[in-house]
Design a protein around this motif. Structure first.
Motif, PDB file in Angstrom:
ATOM      1  N   LEU A 118       0.827  -1.195   0.000  1.00  0.00           N
ATOM      2  CA  LEU A 118       0.000   0.000   0.000  1.00  0.00           C
ATOM      3  C   LEU A 118       0.868   1.254   0.000  1.00  0.00           C
ATOM      4  N   GLY A 119       0.608   2.140  -0.950  1.00  0.00           N
ATOM      5  CA  GLY A 119       1.398   3.358  -1.054  1.00  0.00           C
ATOM      6  C   GLY A 119       0.621   4.632  -0.821  1.00  0.00           C
ATOM      7  N   VAL A 120      -0.699   4.595  -1.094  1.00  0.00           N
ATOM      8  CA  VAL A 120      -1.518   5.804  -1.013  1.00  0.00           C
ATOM      9  C   VAL A 120      -2.869   5.472  -0.392  1.00  0.00           C
ATOM     10  N   VAL A 121      -3.283   6.301   0.564  1.00  0.00           N
ATOM     11  CA  VAL A 121      -4.642   6.237   1.110  1.00  0.00           C
ATOM     12  C   VAL A 121      -5.286   7.596   0.883  1.00  0.00           C
ATOM     13  N   TYR A 122      -6.453   7.606   0.239  1.00  0.00           N
ATOM     14  CA  TYR A 122      -7.138   8.864  -0.025  1.00  0.00           C
ATOM     15  C   TYR A 122      -8.608   8.727   0.349  1.00  0.00           C
ATOM     16  N   GLY A 123      -9.309   9.850   0.389  1.00  0.00           N
ATOM     17  CA  GLY A 123     -10.722   9.833   0.747  1.00  0.00           C
ATOM     18  C   GLY A 123     -11.517  10.825  -0.069  1.00  0.00           C
ATOM     19  N   ASN A 124     -12.728  11.072   0.369  1.00  0.00           N
ATOM     20  CA  ASN A 124     -13.588  12.033  -0.318  1.00  0.00           C
ATOM     21  C   ASN A 124     -13.266  13.444   0.177  1.00  0.00           C
ATOM     22  N   ALA A 125     -13.743  14.419  -0.556  1.00  0.00           N
ATOM     23  CA  ALA A 125     -13.513  15.822  -0.201  1.00  0.00           C
ATOM     24  C   ALA A 125     -14.800  16.605  -0.382  1.00  0.00           C
ATOM     25  N   GLU A 126     -14.990  17.566   0.484  1.00  0.00           N
ATOM     26  CA  GLU A 126     -16.078  18.518   0.319  1.00  0.00           C
ATOM     27  C   GLU A 126     -15.536  19.712  -0.471  1.00  0.00           C
ATOM     28  N   ILE A 127     -16.169  20.027  -1.576  1.00  0.00           N
ATOM     29  CA  ILE A 127     -15.760  21.170  -2.378  1.00  0.00           C
ATOM     30  C   ILE A 127     -16.456  22.404  -1.825  1.00  0.00           C
ATOM     31  N   ILE A 128     -15.667  23.413  -1.510  1.00  0.00           N
ATOM     32  CA  ILE A 128     -16.232  24.650  -0.978  1.00  0.00           C
ATOM     33  C   ILE A 128     -15.947  25.806  -1.937  1.00  0.00           C
ATOM     34  N   ASN A 129     -16.799  26.800  -1.899  1.00  0.00           N
ATOM     35  CA  ASN A 129     -16.612  27.988  -2.720  1.00  0.00           C
ATOM     36  C   ASN A 129     -15.542  28.881  -2.101  1.00  0.00           C
ATOM     37  N   GLU A 130     -15.197  29.933  -2.808  1.00  0.00           N
ATOM     38  CA  GLU A 130     -14.141  30.824  -2.346  1.00  0.00           C
ATOM     39  C   GLU A 130     -14.450  31.397  -0.962  1.00  0.00           C
ATOM     40  N   SER A 136     -20.177  21.179  -3.327  1.00  0.00           N
ATOM     41  CA  SER A 136     -20.513  19.817  -3.738  1.00  0.00           C
ATOM     42  C   SER A 136     -19.549  18.856  -3.047  1.00  0.00           C
ATOM     43  N   PHE A 137     -19.620  17.588  -3.420  1.00  0.00           N
ATOM     44  CA  PHE A 137     -18.642  16.610  -2.972  1.00  0.00           C
ATOM     45  C   PHE A 137     -17.808  16.158  -4.168  1.00  0.00           C
ATOM     46  N   TYR A 138     -16.535  15.913  -3.935  1.00  0.00           N
ATOM     47  CA  TYR A 138     -15.645  15.484  -5.011  1.00  0.00           C
ATOM     48  C   TYR A 138     -16.181  14.211  -5.654  1.00  0.00           C
ATOM     49  N   PHE A 139     -16.538  13.232  -4.820  1.00  0.00           N
ATOM     50  CA  PHE A 139     -17.238  12.037  -5.282  1.00  0.00           C
ATOM     51  C   PHE A 139     -18.676  12.137  -4.768  1.00  0.00           C
ATOM     52  N   PRO A 140     -19.671  12.128  -5.656  1.00  0.00           N
ATOM     53  CA  PRO A 140     -21.065  12.266  -5.211  1.00  0.00           C
ATOM     54  C   PRO A 140     -21.428  11.226  -4.154  1.00  0.00           C
ATOM     55  N   VAL A 141     -22.250  11.643  -3.197  1.00  0.00           N
ATOM     56  CA  VAL A 141     -22.617  10.779  -2.072  1.00  0.00           C
ATOM     57  C   VAL A 141     -24.126  10.595  -2.006  1.00  0.00           C
ATOM     58  N   ASP A 142     -24.542   9.537  -1.280  1.00  0.00           N
ATOM     59  CA  ASP A 142     -25.969   9.307  -1.048  1.00  0.00           C
ATOM     60  C   ASP A 142     -26.402  10.032   0.222  1.00  0.00           C
ATOM     61  N   GLN A 143     -27.602   9.755   0.683  1.00  0.00           N
ATOM     62  CA  GLN A 143     -28.152  10.459   1.841  1.00  0.00           C
ATOM     63  C   GLN A 143     -27.389  10.149   3.125  1.00  0.00           C
ATOM     64  N   ASP A 210     -14.067   5.887   2.747  1.00  0.00           N
ATOM     65  CA  ASP A 210     -15.339   6.446   2.314  1.00  0.00           C
ATOM     66  C   ASP A 210     -15.849   7.465   3.339  1.00  0.00           C
ATOM     67  N   ASP A 211     -15.067   8.493   3.544  1.00  0.00           N
ATOM     68  CA  ASP A 211     -15.424   9.607   4.421  1.00  0.00           C
ATOM     69  C   ASP A 211     -14.814  10.881   3.846  1.00  0.00           C
ATOM     70  N   VAL A 212     -15.386  12.002   4.196  1.00  0.00           N
ATOM     71  CA  VAL A 212     -14.817  13.288   3.810  1.00  0.00           C
ATOM     72  C   VAL A 212     -13.652  13.596   4.733  1.00  0.00           C
ATOM     73  N   LEU A 213     -12.460  13.762   4.160  1.00  0.00           N
ATOM     74  CA  LEU A 213     -11.249  14.014   4.937  1.00  0.00           C
ATOM     75  C   LEU A 213     -10.800  15.460   4.870  1.00  0.00           C
ATOM     76  N   VAL A 214     -11.204  16.168   3.808  1.00  0.00           N
ATOM     77  CA  VAL A 214     -10.705  17.527   3.570  1.00  0.00           C
ATOM     78  C   VAL A 214     -11.800  18.399   2.968  1.00  0.00           C
ATOM     79  N   LYS A 215     -11.557  19.692   2.991  1.00  0.00           N
ATOM     80  CA  LYS A 215     -12.364  20.646   2.243  1.00  0.00           C
ATOM     81  C   LYS A 215     -11.454  21.271   1.185  1.00  0.00           C
ATOM     82  N   LYS A 216     -11.841  21.129  -0.057  1.00  0.00           N
ATOM     83  CA  LYS A 216     -11.052  21.664  -1.175  1.00  0.00           C
ATOM     84  C   LYS A 216     -11.753  22.894  -1.729  1.00  0.00           C
ATOM     85  N   ARG A 217     -11.020  24.006  -1.763  1.00  0.00           N
ATOM     86  CA  ARG A 217     -11.612  25.271  -2.175  1.00  0.00           C
ATOM     87  C   ARG A 217     -11.461  25.495  -3.680  1.00  0.00           C
ATOM     88  N   THR A 218     -12.510  25.969  -4.301  1.00  0.00           N
ATOM     89  CA  THR A 218     -12.446  26.369  -5.705  1.00  0.00           C
ATOM     90  C   THR A 218     -12.296  27.886  -5.758  1.00  0.00           C
TER      91      THR A 218
END
Length: 299
Positions: A118-130, A136-143, A210-218
């Motif tokens: 194993l070399g990389v572990v990554y997760g989902n991200a919440e996309i936030i505005n400026e 939105s979410f980087y990978f779409p999620v259910d309820q 399968d969890d949101v780990l970060v908030k990524k800003r656009t």
């Protein structure tokens, strides 16, 4: 494995005066220790440097470097990587945010993984505005907040080739040994993530939380916004990345996966009126066809 290995976070700043303090605070507010934070300012023209220096007064243990000229993300990161002491690395832009439990979750995943390489572990991200509001979410999620489409894990090389197997870079924790193998980012490219994911997945396994780990800003002036600009350096770099990938391929299935991605780039360059890139991608498509017809694959 060491119970609490050192995690190095390399934070790259360039004209991030509005966001950098929030980003840096998201690092020191992690519920995991030990963390090594290395900040690199790439010759910002706004007040980013003075804001960082003021923040450092309360955090004197943090390493800080300021480039005398703008050298770009890949070179800035590689310079910081040379002094990083952590067993694991996170590449953090100074406008993104780590959630408090993100690093702990990733370390847990590394320590409990079924994968031997194993070399990389990554997760989902919440996309936030400026302004920090939800986008939105980087990978779409259910309820329930879980991703709708299952992620490929383990050997993801073909998946990365065929679709770019989009991974939010800031959500990734990468073993230092992976970067040692890659010799850092390719400094000739305008962006680093696709190339590093392709080269890393050639030799290492990936796992997904399968969890949101970060908030990524656009933001309006980010490199990603230039994707649809005619003959922009980001699209030229993509062609170079795919050309490099062809040399890494070992099987017909991998060539077919690459061919799928090249088809997309042909359409993209045509719609973008980038004649030079269109012809280059057509040439790459022809090269793949010749390989499939005449190459004797080892597997």
């Amino acid at each position: 494995m060491q119970e609490n290995p050192l995690v190095s976070i390399i934070c790259l700043a360039f004209n991030h005066e509005k966001f950098v303090v929030e980003t840096l605070n998201s690092v020191i507010q992690q519920n995991y220790t030990p963390i090594e934070l290395i900040i690199v300012d790439d010759c910002s023209s706004d007040n980013t440097k003075s804001i960082i220096k003021n923040w450092l007064k309360s955090n004197p243990e943090v390493q800080y470097f300021s480039n005398e000229i703008n050298i770009g993300n890949t070179k800035s990161f590689n310079n910081a990587l040379k002094i990083a002491k952590g067993d694991y690395i996170i590449d953090l832009a100074a406008d993104d945010l780590l959630l408090p439990n993100g690093i702990q979750n990733q370390i847990n995943a590394f320590q409990k993984s079924k994968f031997k390489n194993l070399g990389v572990v990554y997760g989902n991200a919440e996309i936030i505005n400026e302004d920090g509001s939800f986008n939105s979410f980087y990978f779409p999620v259910d309820q329930s907040g879980k991703v709708i489409s299952n992620r490929t894990i383990g050997d993801i090389y073909c998946s990365v080739l065929s679709s770019g197997d989009s991974i939010c870079s800031v959500s990734g924790m990468i073993k230092k040994s992976v970067f040692d193998f890659l010799e850092g980012y390719d400094e000739t490219l305008a962006y680093e993530d696709l190339d590093s994911w392709i080269r890393a997945s050639r030799e290492f396994e990936f796992d997904f939380i399968d969890d949101v780990l970060v908030k990524k800003r656009t933001v309006n002036n980010s490199l990603g916004t230039k994707f649809y600009t005619k003959n922009h350096k980001i699209n030229i770099s993509t062609y170079k990345i795919l050309l490099k990938a062809l040399k890494l391929n070992r099987s017909k299935a991998e060539d077919l996966a690459l061919q799928k991605r090249v088809h997309y780039e042909i359409i993209h360059s045509f719609k973008n009126h980038s004649l030079n890139l269109f012809l280059k991608n057509i040439g790459l498509r022809i090269a793949i066809s010749w390989r499939k017809k005449f190459k004797k694959y080892s597997n």
